[in-house]
Design a protein around this motif. Structure first.
Motif, PDB file in Angstrom:
ATOM      1  N   ALA A  59      26.175   8.014  11.412  1.00 45.71           N
ATOM      2  CA  ALA A  59      27.258   8.726  10.722  1.00 45.71           C
ATOM      3  C   ALA A  59      28.316   7.726  10.267  1.00 45.71           C
ATOM      4  CB  ALA A  59      27.870   9.781  11.641  1.00 45.71           C
ATOM      5  N   PRO A  60      28.034   6.957   9.205  1.00 44.68           N
ATOM      6  CA  PRO A  60      28.944   5.883   8.789  1.00 44.68           C
ATOM      7  C   PRO A  60      30.343   6.352   8.417  1.00 44.68           C
ATOM      8  CG  PRO A  60      26.790   5.620   7.760  1.00 44.68           C
ATOM      9  CD  PRO A  60      26.789   6.967   8.408  1.00 44.68           C
ATOM     10  N   SER A  61      30.468   7.574   7.885  1.00 45.92           N
ATOM     11  CA  SER A  61      31.772   8.031   7.402  1.00 45.92           C
ATOM     12  C   SER A  61      32.522   8.889   8.420  1.00 45.92           C
ATOM     13  CB  SER A  61      31.596   8.826   6.100  1.00 45.92           C
ATOM     14  OG  SER A  61      30.787   9.966   6.312  1.00 45.92           O
ATOM     15  N   TRP A  62      31.954   9.121   9.593  1.00 43.49           N
ATOM     16  CA  TRP A  62      32.596   9.970  10.597  1.00 43.49           C
ATOM     17  C   TRP A  62      33.524   9.152  11.497  1.00 43.49           C
ATOM     18  CZ3 TRP A  62      29.318  14.370  13.145  1.00 43.49           C
ATOM     19  CH2 TRP A  62      28.749  15.159  12.140  1.00 43.49           C
ATOM     20  N   PRO A  63      34.584   9.781  11.995  1.00 44.43           N
ATOM     21  CA  PRO A  63      35.435   9.098  12.978  1.00 44.43           C
ATOM     22  C   PRO A  63      34.713   8.948  14.317  1.00 44.43           C
ATOM     23  CG  PRO A  63      36.172  11.368  12.659  1.00 44.43           C
ATOM     24  CD  PRO A  63      35.112  11.116  11.631  1.00 44.43           C
ATOM     25  N   THR A  64      35.131   7.982  15.104  1.00 43.84           N
ATOM     26  CA  THR A  64      34.464   7.704  16.371  1.00 43.84           C
ATOM     27  C   THR A  64      34.574   8.868  17.347  1.00 43.84           C
ATOM     28  OG1 THR A  64      36.479   6.597  17.131  1.00 43.84           O
ATOM     29  CG2 THR A  64      34.754   5.215  16.170  1.00 43.84           C
ATOM     30  N   GLU A  65      35.631   9.661  17.261  1.00 41.65           N
ATOM     31  CA  GLU A  65      35.807  10.765  18.209  1.00 41.65           C
ATOM     32  C   GLU A  65      34.701  11.804  18.083  1.00 41.65           C
ATOM     33  OE1 GLU A  65      38.990  13.718  17.277  1.00 41.65           O
ATOM     34  OE2 GLU A  65      39.477  12.302  15.651  1.00 41.65           O
ATOM     35  N   TYR A  66      34.021  11.839  16.939  1.00 43.08           N
ATOM     36  CA  TYR A  66      32.937  12.789  16.749  1.00 43.08           C
ATOM     37  C   TYR A  66      31.567  12.106  16.731  1.00 43.08           C
ATOM     38  CZ  TYR A  66      36.612  16.109  15.550  1.00 43.08           C
ATOM     39  OH  TYR A  66      37.719  16.921  15.583  1.00 43.08           O
ATOM     40  N   GLY A  67      31.518  10.869  17.168  1.00 43.78           N
ATOM     41  CA  GLY A  67      30.236  10.171  17.229  1.00 43.78           C
ATOM     42  C   GLY A  67      29.941   9.292  16.038  1.00 43.78           C
ATOM     43  N   GLY A  68      30.918   9.122  15.153  1.00 41.93           N
ATOM     44  CA  GLY A  68      30.721   8.283  13.979  1.00 41.93           C
ATOM     45  C   GLY A  68      30.988   6.816  14.265  1.00 41.93           C
ATOM     46  N   THR A  69      30.849   6.010  13.225  1.00 38.90           N
ATOM     47  CA  THR A  69      31.028   4.563  13.382  1.00 38.90           C
ATOM     48  C   THR A  69      32.492   4.143  13.336  1.00 38.90           C
ATOM     49  OG1 THR A  69      30.843   4.237  10.994  1.00 38.90           O
ATOM     50  CG2 THR A  69      28.794   4.116  12.284  1.00 38.90           C
ATOM     51  N   GLY A  70      33.320   4.935  12.654  1.00 37.98           N
ATOM     52  CA  GLY A  70      34.704   4.532  12.452  1.00 37.98           C
ATOM     53  C   GLY A  70      34.844   3.372  11.482  1.00 37.98           C
ATOM     54  N   TRP A  71      33.799   3.099  10.692  1.00 38.64           N
ATOM     55  CA  TRP A  71      33.841   1.988   9.753  1.00 38.64           C
ATOM     56  C   TRP A  71      34.872   2.230   8.659  1.00 38.64           C
ATOM     57  CZ3 TRP A  71      27.823   1.703   8.919  1.00 38.64           C
ATOM     58  CH2 TRP A  71      27.247   1.033  10.012  1.00 38.64           C
ATOM     59  N   ASN A  72      35.392   1.143   8.117  1.00 37.22           N
ATOM     60  CA  ASN A  72      36.281   1.267   6.962  1.00 37.22           C
ATOM     61  C   ASN A  72      35.448   1.372   5.685  1.00 37.22           C
ATOM     62  OD1 ASN A  72      35.519  -1.384   6.117  1.00 37.22           O
ATOM     63  ND2 ASN A  72      37.157  -2.295   7.357  1.00 37.22           N
ATOM     64  N   ALA A  73      36.137   1.533   4.552  1.00 41.63           N
ATOM     65  CA  ALA A  73      35.448   1.764   3.287  1.00 41.63           C
ATOM     66  C   ALA A  73      34.512   0.615   2.924  1.00 41.63           C
ATOM     67  CB  ALA A  73      36.475   1.980   2.174  1.00 41.63           C
ATOM     68  N   THR A  74      34.966  -0.604   3.142  1.00 44.23           N
ATOM     69  CA  THR A  74      34.141  -1.762   2.789  1.00 44.23           C
ATOM     70  C   THR A  74      32.886  -1.830   3.647  1.00 44.23           C
ATOM     71  OG1 THR A  74      36.131  -2.988   2.128  1.00 44.23           O
ATOM     72  CG2 THR A  74      34.138  -4.269   2.542  1.00 44.23           C
ATOM     73  N   GLN A  75      33.024  -1.560   4.928  1.00 45.35           N
ATOM     74  CA  GLN A  75      31.869  -1.586   5.812  1.00 45.35           C
ATOM     75  C   GLN A  75      30.832  -0.532   5.416  1.00 45.35           C
ATOM     76  OE1 GLN A  75      34.273  -1.232   9.422  1.00 45.35           O
ATOM     77  NE2 GLN A  75      33.391  -3.141  10.172  1.00 45.35           N
ATOM     78  N   ARG A  76      31.307   0.656   5.069  1.00 48.89           N
ATOM     79  CA  ARG A  76      30.369   1.705   4.658  1.00 48.89           C
ATOM     80  C   ARG A  76      29.638   1.318   3.380  1.00 48.89           C
ATOM     81  NH1 ARG A  76      34.796   4.977   5.892  1.00 48.89           N
ATOM     82  NH2 ARG A  76      35.061   5.712   3.751  1.00 48.89           N
ATOM     83  N   TYR A  77      30.363   0.691   2.483  1.00 52.24           N
ATOM     84  CA  TYR A  77      29.752   0.269   1.226  1.00 52.24           C
ATOM     85  C   TYR A  77      28.720  -0.829   1.467  1.00 52.24           C
ATOM     86  CZ  TYR A  77      29.375  -0.791  -3.734  1.00 52.24           C
ATOM     87  OH  TYR A  77      28.896  -0.967  -5.010  1.00 52.24           O
ATOM     88  N   ILE A  78      29.070  -1.792   2.308  1.00 52.49           N
ATOM     89  CA  ILE A  78      28.139  -2.875   2.640  1.00 52.49           C
ATOM     90  C   ILE A  78      26.873  -2.297   3.269  1.00 52.49           C
ATOM     91  CG2 ILE A  78      27.757  -4.821   4.222  1.00 52.49           C
ATOM     92  CD1 ILE A  78      30.733  -5.541   3.793  1.00 52.49           C
TER      93      ILE A  78
END
Length: 402
Positions: A59-78
């Motif tokens: 879940a690249p775009s999800w916050p960590t509190e819900y099990g996501g990566t907490g990645w920023n925009a650049t990380q998700r794009y990469i």
């Protein structure tokens, strides 16, 4: 805008590359290469989802509190660029991309606890029950009705163009719960916890490319608990609009577009031009390819801004409509170029060539077996997720104030 990667971003990119190199098996890569429609081979996509979930990257775009990566925009794009570059299979992500963010915003604590961890883990798969015969772009005219009976809604009606209904085990669905006032005022957003619920029937719709990806779903006194409603009764239109912002603008278009243009270059290096030499060396074709690449680069600037806004908790808003228009129309332009480059080899109908493990000879060269299927299936890209005509109306109203 400075698009150069920072040392931290380069380190992250290298980490992603190592992970992909270690975990992408050849059959998973084959599934990615042979994808000619909306999603890859279902079993391969499910296996890849599980691999990502084990690493904590599903879940690249999800916050960590819900099990996501907490990645920023650049990380998700990469991450998106690197996955597509090595043919990682596209997972069936309506839960991750669409209903998950809706549950985060509008769901109760009980609903969040029930659904979000299972979506991230890949334990449940959602399909979308929005469009109906006669209610596509004019979604507010939908007629599928839900009548309350004690603690349940009883649903009757039909949904169409339901992508993945034959492989999903859950559905998020818009239903009419009232007929008074404006059409938008009587719609509710509900979840159906099993596609095997009594009275629910899924019938396949096979595309021109020979793929079974979409379906028509019929509801005959289908029951779902009132507790599965997301948001207040008759407030589903607000929920639906929020979801559509993520469907149209929640993911980047350009990683896929860059991959498509590389596919076309590969074909053009192999195929001859009308004169002498390779098609890629023909000036007219090369100019059209360069024009398409500039359109991708322009769209990339918009995407990076939207991804940055999302990382700060800001919704895409009307700009998601602009992204949807430019992304889908550029994709179709690339598909046209791909078919033109493949020429006569685009004509044979060989859907079996895209089956995993197929080792039978084909008329179409290996580098072109997805070209015509993508052309045919992506012809709908300017229609689904809200037609581009509707997107232009949204921009006219929300941005230009017309």
């Amino acid at each position: 805008m400075d698009l150069a990667l920072s040392p931290q971003d380069e380190a992250f990119r290298d980490e992603v590359r190592r992970f992909l190199d270690e975990n992408l098996t050849e059959d998973l890569r084959e599934a990615g290469r042979k994808t000619g429609g909306v999603f890859a081979d279902v079993d391969a996509g499910m296996r890849w989802h599980k691999v990502l979930a084990k690493r904590g990257w599903s879940a690249p775009s999800w916050p960590t509190e819900y099990g996501g990566t907490g990645w920023n925009a650049t990380q998700r794009y990469i991450f998106a660029r690197e996955c597509i570059a090595v043919d990682a299979p596209r997972i069936f992500a309506m839960g991750l991309r669409m209903v998950g963010p809706v549950i985060m915003k509008f769901g109760t604590q009980e609903q969040k606890a029930k659904y979000l961890p299972r979506i991230v883990a890949g334990d449940i798969v959602f399909c979308q029950g929005y469009s109906e015969p006669g209610s596509g772009s004019d979604l507010a005219s939908l007629k599928t009705r839900a009548v309350r009976d004690g603690d349940d809604y009883v649903i009757n009606g039909t949904k169409i163009w339901t992508t993945g209904a034959h492989v999903a085990d859950h559905m998020f669905c818009l239903v009419r719960t009232a007929s008074d006032g404006k059409p938008q005022d009587g719609i509710s957003f509900v979840l159906i916890d099993s596609m095997k619920t009594a009275g629910l029937t899924v019938k396949p719709i096979v595309t021109l490319a020979g793929d079974h990806e979409v379906n028509q779903v019929f509801f005959d006194n289908v029951r779902t608990p009132v507790a599965n409603r997301i948001g207040p009764e008759n407030a589903g239109w607000t929920v639906a609009k929020y979801l559509l912002e993520f469907e149209r603008g929640g993911d980047a278009y350009t990683p896929n577009l860059y991959a498509r243009i590389e596919d076309i270059r590969r074909i053009a290096r192999e195929e001859a031009s009308d004169g002498t030499g390779r098609l890629l060396e023909e000036r007219t074709f090369a100019e059209r390819l360069a024009e398409a690449e500039m359109e991708i680069q322009a769209l990339e600037m918009i995407e990076m801004q939207v991804l940055s806004d999302l990382s700060r908790g800001k919704n895409p808003g009307a700009v998601s409509s602009a992204m949807k228009i430019r992304g889908s129309e550029t994709l179709q332009k690339l598909d046209h170029l791909g078919v033109e480059a493949l020429a006569w080899y685009a004509a044979p109908f060989e859907p079996e060539a895209r089956l995993l493990g197929n080792n039978q000879p084909t008329v179409t060269p290996e580098w072109g077996i997805t070209t015509m299927p993508l052309y045919l299936n992506n012809s709908a890209s300017t229609i689904y997720a809200g037609s581009n005509e509707i997107q232009r109306n949204i921009i006219a109203k929300a941005v230009l104030g017309l």
